[in-house]
Scaffold this active site. Structure first.
Site, PDB file in Angstrom:
ATOM      1  N   LYS A  17       6.827  -4.200 -15.295  1.00 12.21           N
ATOM      2  CA  LYS A  17       5.659  -3.526 -15.372  1.00 12.21           C
ATOM      3  C   LYS A  17       5.918  -2.127 -16.269  1.00 12.21           C
ATOM      4  O   LYS A  17       7.104  -1.653 -16.175  1.00 12.21           O
ATOM      5  CB  LYS A  17       4.824  -2.934 -14.407  1.00 12.21           C
ATOM      6  CG  LYS A  17       5.500  -2.055 -13.160  1.00 12.21           C
ATOM      7  CD  LYS A  17       5.614  -0.796 -13.299  1.00 12.21           C
ATOM      8  CE  LYS A  17       6.421   0.090 -12.414  1.00 12.21           C
ATOM      9  NZ  LYS A  17       6.456   1.560 -12.586  1.00 12.21           N
ATOM     10  N   ASP A 145       4.653  -0.645  -5.688  1.00 10.70           N
ATOM     11  CA  ASP A 145       4.429  -1.496  -7.079  1.00 10.70           C
ATOM     12  C   ASP A 145       4.439  -2.703  -6.407  1.00 10.70           C
ATOM     13  O   ASP A 145       4.003  -3.630  -7.615  1.00 10.70           O
ATOM     14  CB  ASP A 145       5.485  -1.032  -7.744  1.00 10.70           C
ATOM     15  CG  ASP A 145       5.410   0.199  -8.603  1.00 10.70           C
ATOM     16  OD1 ASP A 145       4.434   0.831  -8.410  1.00 10.70           O
ATOM     17  OD2 ASP A 145       6.433   0.753  -9.116  1.00 10.70           O
TER      18      ASP A 145
END
Length: 310
Positions: A17, A145
């Site tokens: 990401k 995350d």
């Protein structure tokens, strides 16, 4: 619950990401910070293969140096497998093989992607069929995350980053990643941010909960890289550059060679350069490579962790 074991390996792919925007609130009594971030999953992937076994084990390969990674119970993928096994009552273990392509300690959530992919792989391998909400709850126990690596796409994360709401993104955005040959400790970068804020009231975020600027959401909705370039922001960037001053020169180099903007992703040290299109990305990738930097062209948003069927 009936456990239906799979005979063959399960192959799951999960993305790294980029944090397009990151606002960091004041440090909390538990030592953590509330954040508001805009995540985008990009086309740099971790591949996890899982086989049923009596024990829990993990080994690594892939395009990056994995020699420094731990393979004992402190590894996040092993933690993910054991957490799911405890939750659903699986008596055995799993053998994991992970091909890593996301930089280690690079601010791109590679370890989180491993954990998310392991949850999906073991759920499929053991036939436990947990609802998406339950997998998400397990992911949140593993790290801030990990839930986003499960869902992918583009999303707003609040709290520690694990409370997600989807963000509409039109089209595809092109990025060139400048990948460092070293990692940065996420807790270390946060400590540096706190140190910089001490004694400087202008830098103090106050008690209000952090929020993502509306300009980010508008740019994503419009699918406009130039609008998004103006909205990129990371409160951790100055702290990361303070710990690794060479990152400042890389940011300047990228913007000199066609990037609309550059940003340190998460706690760094990976720098993500946003460009207009694929052709500009290739030109920037060549320029960064000529400066002896490792440069990778990716696009986003992409899907989260999912089973691949051969």
């Amino acid at each position: 619950m009936t456990i239906a074991w799979a005979d063959e390996a399960v192959h799951v792919r999960a993305p790294g990401k980029i944090n397009l925007f990151m606002r960091v609130g004041a440090v909390q009594p538990d030592g953590y910070h509330d954040v508001a971030t805009a995540y985008q999953a990009v086309s740099l992937y971790e591949d996890v293969r899982a086989w049923s076994d009596d024990e829990f084990s993990v080994s690594f390969g892939g395009s990056i140096d994995t020699s420094g990674l731990v393979t004992d119970g402190s590894n996040l993928a092993i933690k993910a497998a054991k957490l799911l096994a405890r939750t659903v009552g699986v008596p055995g273990g799993v053998r994991l093989e992970i091909d890593k392509n996301v930089p280690i300690a690079g601010g791109m959530g590679g370890g989180s992607a491993d954990a998310a992919a392991t949850l999906v792989a073991c759920d499929a391998l053991w036939g436990t069929g947990l609802p998406k909400e339950e997998l998400h709850a397990l992911a949140a126990k593993l790290g801030a995350d990990v839930p986003f690596a499960l869902t992918g796409g583009t999303a707003i994360g609040t709290g520690r980053g694990d409370r997600l709401s989807p963000a509409l993104a039109t089209g595809s955005f092109h990025w060139v990643l400048a990948v460092a040959e070293f990692g940065l400790s996420t807790p270390g970068v946060y400590r540096e941010l706190d140190r910089r804020r001490e004694g400087f009231p202008d830098l103090n975020p106050g008690s209000a909960a952090p929020a993502v600027d509306t300009g980010v959401l508008q740019a994503l909705r419009a699918g406009d890289p130039r609008l998004l370039a103006e909205a990129l922001h990371n409160d951790l960037q100055a702290a990361a550059i303070g710990l690794a001053p060479g990152l400042g020169g890389i940011l300047e180099l990228g913007e000199l060679h066609g990037a609309l903007a550059g940003i340190v992703s998460g706690s760094g040290p990976t720098i993500a350069f946003l460009v207009d299109d694929a052709d500009t990305a290739i030109e920037l990738q060549v320029a960064l490579s000529a400066a002896r930097l490792t440069a990778v062209h990716v696009h986003g948003p992409v899907h989260g962790a999912r089973v691949l069927h051969s």
